[in-house]
Design a protein around this motif. Structure first.
Motif, PDB file in Angstrom:
ATOM      1  N   THR A   9     -50.012 -15.378   8.646  1.00 40.56           N
ATOM      2  CA  THR A   9     -51.112 -16.093   9.278  1.00 40.56           C
ATOM      3  C   THR A   9     -51.676 -17.166   8.348  1.00 40.56           C
ATOM      4  O   THR A   9     -51.421 -17.170   7.149  1.00 40.56           O
ATOM      5  CB  THR A   9     -52.214 -15.095   9.693  1.00 40.56           C
ATOM      6  OG1 THR A   9     -53.207 -15.774  10.430  1.00 40.56           O
ATOM      7  CG2 THR A   9     -52.856 -14.422   8.509  1.00 40.56           C
ATOM      8  N   LYS A  10     -52.453 -18.048   8.919  1.00 38.32           N
ATOM      9  CA  LYS A  10     -53.114 -19.095   8.142  1.00 38.32           C
ATOM     10  C   LYS A  10     -54.346 -18.495   7.471  1.00 38.32           C
ATOM     11  O   LYS A  10     -55.155 -17.820   8.097  1.00 38.32           O
ATOM     12  CB  LYS A  10     -53.517 -20.248   9.065  1.00 38.32           C
ATOM     13  CG  LYS A  10     -54.083 -21.444   8.333  1.00 38.32           C
ATOM     14  CD  LYS A  10     -54.225 -22.632   9.287  1.00 38.32           C
ATOM     15  CE  LYS A  10     -54.888 -23.802   8.629  1.00 38.32           C
ATOM     16  NZ  LYS A  10     -54.069 -24.504   7.663  1.00 38.32           N
ATOM     17  N   ILE A  11     -54.450 -18.735   6.161  1.00 34.02           N
ATOM     18  CA  ILE A  11     -55.609 -18.287   5.382  1.00 34.02           C
ATOM     19  C   ILE A  11     -56.126 -19.518   4.650  1.00 34.02           C
ATOM     20  O   ILE A  11     -55.534 -19.950   3.666  1.00 34.02           O
ATOM     21  CB  ILE A  11     -55.226 -17.174   4.392  1.00 34.02           C
ATOM     22  CG1 ILE A  11     -54.611 -15.980   5.121  1.00 34.02           C
ATOM     23  CG2 ILE A  11     -56.440 -16.750   3.572  1.00 34.02           C
ATOM     24  CD1 ILE A  11     -54.036 -14.920   4.203  1.00 34.02           C
ATOM     25  N   GLY A  12     -57.191 -20.115   5.147  1.00 36.37           N
ATOM     26  CA  GLY A  12     -57.688 -21.370   4.583  1.00 36.37           C
ATOM     27  C   GLY A  12     -56.644 -22.454   4.796  1.00 36.37           C
ATOM     28  O   GLY A  12     -56.178 -22.664   5.909  1.00 36.37           O
ATOM     29  N   ASN A  13     -56.230 -23.133   3.710  1.00 39.70           N
ATOM     30  CA  ASN A  13     -55.200 -24.165   3.797  1.00 39.70           C
ATOM     31  C   ASN A  13     -53.811 -23.621   3.473  1.00 39.70           C
ATOM     32  O   ASN A  13     -52.868 -24.383   3.319  1.00 39.70           O
ATOM     33  CB  ASN A  13     -55.522 -25.319   2.834  1.00 39.70           C
ATOM     34  CG  ASN A  13     -56.710 -26.130   3.314  1.00 39.70           C
ATOM     35  OD1 ASN A  13     -56.940 -26.267   4.505  1.00 39.70           O
ATOM     36  ND2 ASN A  13     -57.481 -26.646   2.381  1.00 39.70           N
ATOM     37  N   SER A  14     -53.706 -22.314   3.345  1.00 35.35           N
ATOM     38  CA  SER A  14     -52.440 -21.679   2.971  1.00 35.35           C
ATOM     39  C   SER A  14     -51.935 -20.790   4.098  1.00 35.35           C
ATOM     40  O   SER A  14     -52.606 -20.573   5.095  1.00 35.35           O
ATOM     41  CB  SER A  14     -52.632 -20.825   1.714  1.00 35.35           C
ATOM     42  OG  SER A  14     -53.053 -21.618   0.632  1.00 35.35           O
ATOM     43  N   ILE A  15     -50.750 -20.258   3.907  1.00 39.33           N
ATOM     44  CA  ILE A  15     -50.169 -19.275   4.808  1.00 39.33           C
ATOM     45  C   ILE A  15     -50.016 -17.997   4.003  1.00 39.33           C
ATOM     46  O   ILE A  15     -49.587 -18.025   2.846  1.00 39.33           O
ATOM     47  CB  ILE A  15     -48.777 -19.738   5.323  1.00 39.33           C
ATOM     48  CG1 ILE A  15     -48.893 -21.067   6.065  1.00 39.33           C
ATOM     49  CG2 ILE A  15     -48.124 -18.678   6.182  1.00 39.33           C
ATOM     50  CD1 ILE A  15     -49.659 -20.993   7.369  1.00 39.33           C
ATOM     51  N   GLY A  16     -50.346 -16.848   4.576  1.00 36.72           N
ATOM     52  CA  GLY A  16     -50.261 -15.615   3.805  1.00 36.72           C
ATOM     53  C   GLY A  16     -50.243 -14.375   4.665  1.00 36.72           C
ATOM     54  O   GLY A  16     -50.240 -14.442   5.899  1.00 36.72           O
ATOM     55  N   ILE A  17     -50.229 -13.252   3.991  1.00 41.37           N
ATOM     56  CA  ILE A  17     -50.267 -11.934   4.616  1.00 41.37           C
ATOM     57  C   ILE A  17     -51.357 -11.145   3.914  1.00 41.37           C
ATOM     58  O   ILE A  17     -51.373 -11.070   2.677  1.00 41.37           O
ATOM     59  CB  ILE A  17     -48.911 -11.214   4.462  1.00 41.37           C
ATOM     60  CG1 ILE A  17     -47.802 -12.016   5.125  1.00 41.37           C
ATOM     61  CG2 ILE A  17     -48.970  -9.806   5.033  1.00 41.37           C
ATOM     62  CD1 ILE A  17     -46.418 -11.532   4.801  1.00 41.37           C
ATOM     63  N   THR A  18     -52.248 -10.548   4.669  1.00 49.55           N
ATOM     64  CA  THR A  18     -53.265  -9.695   4.060  1.00 49.55           C
ATOM     65  C   THR A  18     -52.674  -8.300   3.886  1.00 49.55           C
ATOM     66  O   THR A  18     -51.841  -7.861   4.672  1.00 49.55           O
ATOM     67  CB  THR A  18     -54.537  -9.617   4.927  1.00 49.55           C
ATOM     68  OG1 THR A  18     -54.201  -9.126   6.218  1.00 49.55           O
ATOM     69  CG2 THR A  18     -55.196 -10.995   5.057  1.00 49.55           C
ATOM     70  N   LEU A  19     -53.088  -7.625   2.821  1.00 50.03           N
ATOM     71  CA  LEU A  19     -52.579  -6.292   2.519  1.00 50.03           C
ATOM     72  C   LEU A  19     -53.699  -5.266   2.639  1.00 50.03           C
ATOM     73  O   LEU A  19     -54.791  -5.478   2.114  1.00 50.03           O
ATOM     74  CB  LEU A  19     -52.003  -6.257   1.107  1.00 50.03           C
ATOM     75  CG  LEU A  19     -50.859  -7.239   0.825  1.00 50.03           C
ATOM     76  CD1 LEU A  19     -50.514  -7.244  -0.660  1.00 50.03           C
ATOM     77  CD2 LEU A  19     -49.649  -6.886   1.655  1.00 50.03           C
ATOM     78  N   PRO A  20     -53.427  -4.151   3.305  1.00 47.41           N
ATOM     79  CA  PRO A  20     -54.444  -3.105   3.425  1.00 47.41           C
ATOM     80  C   PRO A  20     -54.817  -2.536   2.052  1.00 47.41           C
ATOM     81  O   PRO A  20     -53.968  -2.441   1.153  1.00 47.41           O
ATOM     82  CB  PRO A  20     -53.756  -2.030   4.272  1.00 47.41           C
ATOM     83  CG  PRO A  20     -52.612  -2.703   4.937  1.00 47.41           C
ATOM     84  CD  PRO A  20     -52.196  -3.814   4.021  1.00 47.41           C
ATOM     85  N   SER A  21     -56.068  -2.149   1.888  1.00 50.50           N
ATOM     86  CA  SER A  21     -56.538  -1.631   0.602  1.00 50.50           C
ATOM     87  C   SER A  21     -55.747  -0.400   0.176  1.00 50.50           C
ATOM     88  O   SER A  21     -55.518  -0.187  -1.017  1.00 50.50           O
ATOM     89  CB  SER A  21     -58.032  -1.323   0.651  1.00 50.50           C
ATOM     90  OG  SER A  21     -58.311  -0.377   1.658  1.00 50.50           O
ATOM     91  N   GLU A  22     -55.293   0.408   1.117  1.00 42.74           N
ATOM     92  CA  GLU A  22     -54.513   1.604   0.793  1.00 42.74           C
ATOM     93  C   GLU A  22     -53.198   1.235   0.088  1.00 42.74           C
ATOM     94  O   GLU A  22     -52.779   1.886  -0.874  1.00 42.74           O
ATOM     95  CB  GLU A  22     -54.218   2.390   2.068  1.00 42.74           C
ATOM     96  CG  GLU A  22     -53.636   3.759   1.818  1.00 42.74           C
ATOM     97  CD  GLU A  22     -53.511   4.566   3.103  1.00 42.74           C
ATOM     98  OE1 GLU A  22     -52.530   5.324   3.193  1.00 42.74           O
ATOM     99  OE2 GLU A  22     -54.370   4.444   3.990  1.00 42.74           O
TER     100      GLU A  22
END
Length: 56
Positions: A9-22
């Protein structure tokens, strides 16, 4: 934790993947930690840079 699926997904001006805290906890990571990123056989590998330094 078993297999999870995430959307790139788009995160600000970048593309990324969020990771669960677990997942981060299991890898010994938290916000601000450095990781090493490698592409191998079409897969993206993230390695905890702190663990790499201690294993030398």
């Amino acid at each position: 934790m078993g297999l999870i699926e995430k959307k790139v997904t788009k995160i600000g001006n970048s593309i990324g993947i969020t990771l669960p805290s677990e997942i981060l906890t299991q890898a010994g990571l938290s916000q601000g930690f450095d990781v090493q990123i490698e592409v191998k056989d079409g897969n993206i590998l993230l390695k905890n840079k702190e663990h790499l330094q201690h294993s030398k």
